[in-house]
Scaffold this active site. Structure first.
Site, short mmCIF file in Angstrom:
data_model
loop_
_atom_site.label_atom_id
_atom_site.label_comp_id
_atom_site.label_asym_id
_atom_site.label_seq_id
_atom_site.Cartn_x
_atom_site.Cartn_y
_atom_site.Cartn_z
N CYS A 74 19.08 -45.19 1.05
CA CYS A 74 19.26 -46.57 1.51
C CYS A 74 20.73 -46.98 1.50
CB CYS A 74 18.43 -47.57 0.73
SG CYS A 74 18.37 -49.12 1.65
N CYS A 90 16.68 -50.04 7.88
CA CYS A 90 17.35 -50.58 6.71
C CYS A 90 17.38 -52.09 6.84
CB CYS A 90 18.77 -50.02 6.63
SG CYS A 90 19.62 -50.55 5.15
#
Length: 436
Positions: free
Chosen positions: A187, A365
């Site tokens: 991430c 994301c």
């Protein structure tokens, strides 16, 4: 005495196992063995249970708790609790599937066996590797022991995420420093999300005027996809956030509240920053078991075909998620899309057919920019936006925050982990009337 003796003999026989077996290498066999009980491992084991029957599937995973890690961004900013992010592994393990509560020690694809840390060997017909990646706090001088001091945290670990929130609450005045390491990370948006949330919290509590918010990233860009990076640069300017590119954290002197950064464009040149709050994103690397096996590529990641997730050299081995060398961002959303592809691949391989469903590298994301706004970045292998909704997702939106904070966790626990959610691909087609 006779009863005691026969009990003792019985116990010894049990420990010895059948003839030819030793107690330390009790060989069990499964048609499908899944190593790793994170999001990729649990969701694939649920799918494999449906495909092969529960009795033919086993999962090797030592942890008693399973965490929904994407929510830790909000835990570190005080918007969610740590307990809300976790459930027992027993509760997410598909019923009937064998849970081997051990750590994988070694994978030997040449003999189709896996050895666990308690010395047992398990053999398999097919193997799914879902071991995730390794955090390396120790590669920064002064860590992890520095976390024993206040004013420092990291949203990347269950042990340190609440320390981030404590450091943010205790902030008085000075530098709030956020870092991004010089390695691949999971991430890649998370290191800056906590910066935006901290900025919002300090504004809300009247401390922002006394704060210098600094984001030191090893990357040459703020975010890898230009469309979203442009929007983020606007936010950085509007909110007076200081971004320094190509700066890599190499040391933390927690007793003095100092962070040392190296300039990656001028190796050897360092800069010391005093901090009132420090959020550390640790260096990360391949899973050590994968790295030490014939399954790894030169860099230590699981070497899979980027189109179908089948191993390049061992056709009965498959990979999913952060442990692989797939050239896309390592996120939970990528795992969701990969489960659908991998399910199709395995189904074809079992029938001796050629896998025909191709993974486009979809990943997502949700860039949290405040306590009620998110920019939803979605893109493919080529770094091209691959957006689900027919709106400009590079804009900050309240609806996307609601999706990140409330909808996605529900989708995770009740959809992905049960093998029922394979990413938003079908919805994207629907929303875009069949166009990409």
């Amino acid at each position: 005495a006779v009863r005691l003796f026969s009990l003792l003999i019985g116990r010894m026989m049990q420990e010895a196992g059948p003839p030819g077996w030793t107690s330390t290498a009790c060989l069990r066999h499964y048609k499908m063995l899944v190593v790793g009980g994170g999001s990729g491992g649990i969701s694939m084991s649920a799918r494999m249970k449906r495909m092969l029957g529960a009795e033919n599937v086993a999962v090797v995973e030592p942890s008693e708790m399973h965490y929904y890690q994407p929510i830790w961004t909000l835990v570190g900013a005080g918007a969610k609790t740590l307990t809300s992010s976790g459930r027992s592994t027993a509760s997410v393990m598909p019923s009937g599937v064998k849970w081997v509560k051990s750590k994988v020690q070694e994978i030997n694809p040449d003999t189709n066996t896996v050895r666990t840390d308690d010395g047992n060997e398990i053999s398999y017909e097919y193997l799914i590797v879902a071991l995730g990646l390794q955090l390396h706090f120790e590669k920064i001088k002064g860590l992890p022991e520095g976390f024993e001091h206040p004013k420092i945290g990291s949203n990347y670990s269950v042990q340190t995420v609440e320390k981030t929130w404590k450091a943010l609450q205790d902030f008085k005045e000075g530098n709030a420093v956020f870092t991004f390491p010089n390695t691949p990370v999971k991430c890649a948006g998370a290191p800056q999300k906590i910066m935006y949330l901290s900025d919002a919290f300090l504004r809300k509590t009247g401390k922002r005027a006394k704060a210098n918010i600094i984001y030191n990233t090893s990357l040459p860009v703020l975010f890898g996809i230009k469309k979203y990076a442009d929007s983020l640069w606007d936010i950085v300017k509007q909110r007076d956030l200081q971004v320094n590119l190509r700066q890599n954290l190499i040391e933390v002197r927690a007793d003095k509240q100092e962070a040392v950064f190296e300039n990656l464009d001028k190796p050897g040149e360092t800069k010391v920053l005093e901090y009132e709050m420090l959020h550390v994103t640790p260096p990360m690397g391949p899973n050590l078991v994968v790295q030490g096996s014939p399954l790894a590529d030169e860099a230590g990641w699981l070497d899979v075909n980027k189109d179908n997730l089948q191993h390049k050299r061992y056709p009965n081995v498959f990979g999913i998620g952060d442990c692989t060398n797939l050239p896309t961002a390592k996120t939970g959303a990528a795992v969701a899309a990969q489960t659908a592809i991998l399910n199709s691949t395995i189904s074809k391989v079992l029938k001796n057919e050629k896998p025909d469903k191709i993974y486009d590298g979809y990943t997502s994301c949700p860039l949290v920019t405040s306590y009620n706004t998110v920019i939803l970045a979605e893109f493919d292998y080529n770094g091209q936006p691959l957006e689900t909704f027919p709106i400009n997702q590079a804009k900050e939106r309240r609806t996307m925050y609601h999706m990140k904070a409330d909808v996605m966790p529900h989708l995770y626990w009740h959809g992905l982990l049960r093998g029922l959610w394979g990413g938003p691909g079908p919805y994207r087609k629907l929303f875009h009337l069949g166009m990409k």
